[in-house]
Write an enzyme that holds these catalytic residues in place. Structure first.
Site, PDB file in Angstrom:
ATOM      1  N   TYR A   1     -12.368  -2.594  -3.994  1.00 38.54           N
ATOM      2  CA  TYR A   1     -12.787  -2.525  -2.608  1.00 38.54           C
ATOM      3  C   TYR A   1     -14.214  -2.602  -2.379  1.00 38.54           C
ATOM      4  O   TYR A   1     -14.675  -2.170  -1.451  1.00 38.54           O
ATOM      5  CB  TYR A   1     -12.205  -1.416  -1.733  1.00 38.54           C
TER       6      TYR A   1
ATOM      7  N   GLU B   1      -9.205 -10.771  -7.820  1.00 34.66           N
ATOM      8  CA  GLU B   1      -8.128  -9.476  -7.495  1.00 34.66           C
ATOM      9  C   GLU B   1      -6.949  -9.957  -8.547  1.00 34.66           C
ATOM     10  O   GLU B   1      -6.616  -8.763  -8.993  1.00 34.66           O
ATOM     11  CB  GLU B   1      -7.755  -9.703  -6.158  1.00 34.66           C
TER      12      GLU B   1
ATOM     13  N   ASN C   1      -2.125   0.271   6.752  1.00 32.74           N
ATOM     14  CA  ASN C   1      -1.442  -0.913   7.435  1.00 32.74           C
ATOM     15  C   ASN C   1      -0.563  -1.682   6.389  1.00 32.74           C
ATOM     16  O   ASN C   1      -0.397  -3.008   6.429  1.00 32.74           O
ATOM     17  CB  ASN C   1      -2.571  -1.658   8.046  1.00 32.74           C
TER      18      ASN C   1
ATOM     19  N   HIS D   1      -2.112  -5.364   1.720  1.00 36.65           N
ATOM     20  CA  HIS D   1      -3.349  -6.126   1.170  1.00 36.65           C
ATOM     21  C   HIS D   1      -3.085  -7.428   0.750  1.00 36.65           C
ATOM     22  O   HIS D   1      -2.247  -7.786   0.264  1.00 36.65           O
ATOM     23  CB  HIS D   1      -3.842  -5.406   0.042  1.00 36.65           C
TER      24      HIS D   1
ATOM     25  N   LYS E   1       0.790  -1.316  -0.093  1.00 33.39           N
ATOM     26  CA  LYS E   1       0.125  -0.173   0.023  1.00 33.39           C
ATOM     27  C   LYS E   1       0.979   1.235  -0.013  1.00 33.39           C
ATOM     28  O   LYS E   1       2.030   1.157   0.328  1.00 33.39           O
ATOM     29  CB  LYS E   1      -1.076  -0.107   1.280  1.00 33.39           C
TER      30      LYS E   1
HETATM   31  N1  UDP Z   1     -10.098  -0.585   7.200  1.00 34.33           N
HETATM   32  C1  UDP Z   1     -10.123   0.585   8.095  1.00 34.33           C
HETATM   33  N2  UDP Z   1     -10.889   0.601   9.122  1.00 34.33           N
HETATM   34  C2  UDP Z   1     -11.540  -0.505   9.507  1.00 34.33           C
HETATM   35  C3  UDP Z   1     -11.373  -1.851   8.905  1.00 34.33           C
HETATM   36  C4  UDP Z   1     -10.671  -1.798   7.783  1.00 34.33           C
HETATM   37  O1  UDP Z   1      -9.504   1.575   7.670  1.00 34.33           O
HETATM   38  O2  UDP Z   1     -12.046  -0.328  10.594  1.00 34.33           O
HETATM   39  C5  UDP Z   1      -9.205  -0.744   6.030  1.00 34.33           C
HETATM   40  C6  UDP Z   1      -7.844  -1.349   6.290  1.00 34.33           C
HETATM   41  O3  UDP Z   1      -6.944  -0.559   5.548  1.00 34.33           O
HETATM   42  C7  UDP Z   1      -7.921  -2.651   5.722  1.00 34.33           C
HETATM   43  C8  UDP Z   1      -9.016  -2.489   4.721  1.00 34.33           C
HETATM   44  O4  UDP Z   1     -10.048  -1.518   4.977  1.00 34.33           O
HETATM   45  O5  UDP Z   1      -6.835  -3.268   5.262  1.00 34.33           O
HETATM   46  C9  UDP Z   1      -9.979  -3.666   4.358  1.00 34.33           C
HETATM   47  O6  UDP Z   1     -10.469  -4.170   5.493  1.00 34.33           O
HETATM   48  P1  UDP Z   1     -10.388  -5.628   5.694  1.00 34.33           P
HETATM   49  O7  UDP Z   1     -11.412  -5.964   6.685  1.00 34.33           O
HETATM   50  O8  UDP Z   1     -10.766  -6.497   4.381  1.00 34.33           O
HETATM   51  O9  UDP Z   1      -9.145  -5.900   6.214  1.00 34.33           O
HETATM   52  P2  UDP Z   1      -7.679  -6.870   5.655  1.00 34.33           P
HETATM   53  O10 UDP Z   1      -8.336  -7.932   4.790  1.00 34.33           O
HETATM   54  O11 UDP Z   1      -6.953  -5.802   5.001  1.00 34.33           O
HETATM   55  O12 UDP Z   1      -7.122  -7.295   6.770  1.00 34.33           O
HETATM   56 MG    MG Z   2     -10.059  -7.983   3.416  1.00 35.06          MG
END
Ligand code: UDP
Ligand code: MG
Length: 136
Positions: free
Chosen positions: A52, A129, A115, A118, A12
């Protein structure tokens, strides 16, 4: 028996900006995930919104799409045994505060938004994807 799978990984903007791509790639290869394709790109907000889409009803969706399109990203296809689950384990929890020691998000993640990485979460989404970024 574990199967050979492919999964999509995205370094990212926060991590690309801090020049962490090579370090992150090393974590994958040390964990037996092979990088079979890779490209550095920047996507539009519309493309981020499409990528997304599963999160479109979430309160963080707008911010997430702005963020993913805010700077260069490196997208990769990773391949290996049980790659989807293996990659999710190596990445660590979504919120770096909850991520286990040694994971990418624990080491490099700045916040739940920024974070660093992805990774696809299922066989079906990995396929979608990968097609999203590497259809040709
Ligand atoms: N995210 C966020 N706030 C939240 C949850 C998710 O900003 O409360 C963002 C975070 O960067 C995350 C992305 O949205 O990586 C996608 O969320 P997901 O639950 O799919 O998490 P991941 O699969 O990336 O662990
Ligand atoms: Mg996810």
């Amino acid at each position: 028996m574990n199967r050979i799978e492919q999964t999509l990984s995205i370094v990212k903007p926060d991590a690309v900006e801090r020049n962490l791509t090579e370090n992150i790639k090393r974590v994958f290869t040390e964990n037996k995930l092979k990088i079979v394709q890779e490209k550095k790109i920047q996507i539009s907000k519309e493309e981020a919104a499409e990528f997304y889409k599963v999160h479109q009803t979430k309160p963080f969706y707008e911010r997430l799409c702005n963020y993913l399109s805010s700077g260069p990203i490196t997208v990769m296809i990773l391949e290996g045994e049980d790659a989807i689950k293996a990659n999710r384990r190596i990445m660590g929890a979504t919120d770096p505060k909850n991520a286990e020691e040694g994971t990418i998000r624990k080491q490099y993640g700045l916040s739940i938004d920024k974070n660093s990485i992805h990774g696809s979460d299922s066989i079906e989404n990995a396929k979608k994807e990968i097609e999203f970024f590497f259809k040709n």
